[in-house]
Scaffold this motif. Structure first.
Motif, PDB file in Angstrom:
ATOM      1  N   LYS A  13       0.827  -1.212   0.000  1.00 46.96           N
ATOM      2  CA  LYS A  13       0.000   0.000   0.000  1.00 46.96           C
ATOM      3  C   LYS A  13       0.861   1.262   0.000  1.00 46.96           C
ATOM      4  N   LYS A  14       2.099   1.130   0.473  1.00 49.68           N
ATOM      5  CA  LYS A  14       3.033   2.259   0.484  1.00 49.68           C
ATOM      6  C   LYS A  14       3.883   2.268  -0.786  1.00 49.68           C
ATOM      7  N   ASN A  15       3.432   1.522  -1.798  1.00 50.49           N
ATOM      8  CA  ASN A  15       4.083   1.464  -3.104  1.00 50.49           C
ATOM      9  C   ASN A  15       5.446   0.767  -3.085  1.00 50.49           C
ATOM     10  N   ARG A  17       7.748  -1.854  -4.135  1.00 53.99           N
ATOM     11  CA  ARG A  17       7.765  -2.759  -5.300  1.00 53.99           C
ATOM     12  C   ARG A  17       8.064  -4.210  -4.918  1.00 53.99           C
ATOM     13  N   GLN A  20       4.889  -5.625  -3.598  1.00 50.90           N
ATOM     14  CA  GLN A  20       3.969  -5.887  -4.698  1.00 50.90           C
ATOM     15  C   GLN A  20       4.369  -7.167  -5.435  1.00 50.90           C
ATOM     16  N   PHE A  57      -2.537  -2.838  -8.111  1.00 53.91           N
ATOM     17  CA  PHE A  57      -1.446  -2.086  -7.485  1.00 53.91           C
ATOM     18  C   PHE A  57      -1.624  -0.579  -7.617  1.00 53.91           C
ATOM     19  N   THR A  58      -2.273  -0.128  -8.685  1.00 55.48           N
ATOM     20  CA  THR A  58      -2.492   1.316  -8.823  1.00 55.48           C
ATOM     21  C   THR A  58      -3.688   1.799  -8.008  1.00 55.48           C
TER      22      THR A  58
END
Length: 186
Positions: A13-15, A17, A20, A57-58
């Protein structure tokens, strides 16, 4: 796994990678199976899967918590698979009236559960039957919802589900007969 998922989801959620990537590795196999159950082509199913993960993810901030993530992701995959089919294939729905008698005659598929390869079955099942069957059985949608999703009438949804069940019954009967014939030749 819940603790790992909670931690990874929080980082994703904090991007992050790597987080993800971990989510992708955790869920890509199962979600590919979901996409493949709608689409007969593995390459297309993989494209749908990648698009679904990109969307996930976006828009991951839309997912409330880690516990709902698998269900939220599945919904994205199913919607993307249906949209893919709408854009790329002309789907023919057999327009005949739904009869309760046919539905009642349909045998319980679970008695044939051994040696079932759903991927092979779904490749052979007509696309109109498959879409309605998947939405009704696996996604537990009601006919009214299916009709709205696929832009068909409720009657067509009911008819397609009935025909899908009949198709499965015939498929399993044929498999059973083939197996019995092979055994009798030995």
């Amino acid at each position: 796994m819940n603790r790992d998922l909670q931690h990874i989801f929080s980082k994703a959620k904090k991007n992050d990678r790597l987080a993800q990537k971990s989510l992708f590795e955790m869920f890509s196999g199962k979600m590919l199976s979901v996409a493949n159950s709608y689409i007969n082509n593995r390459d297309d199913a993989e494209d749908v899967l990648m698009n679904a993960f990109y969307k996930a993810f976006t828009k991951i901030e839309d997912c409330k918590n880690y516990e709902s993530f698998p269900f939220w992701l599945r919904k994205i995959v199913v919607n993307d698979a249906i949209n893919f089919i709408r854009k790329n294939k002309h789907i023919l729905y057999a327009e005949t009236e739904f009869t309760d008698a046919i539905a009642e005659q349909t045998k319980d598929v679970s008695e044939f559960s051994q040696d079932i390869d759903l991927e092979i079955i779904f490749k052979e099942m007509p696309i109109g039957y498959k879409l309605v069957f998947n939405l009704a059985v696996f996604e537990e949608k009601k006919h009214q919802e299916i009709a709205e999703i696929l832009n068909i009438s409720e009657g067509t949804s009911k008819s397609q589900l009935s025909k899908a069940k009949k198709w499965l019954q015939d498929y399993f009967n044929q498999q059973q007969n083939t197996k019995q014939n092979a055994e009798s030749e030995i």
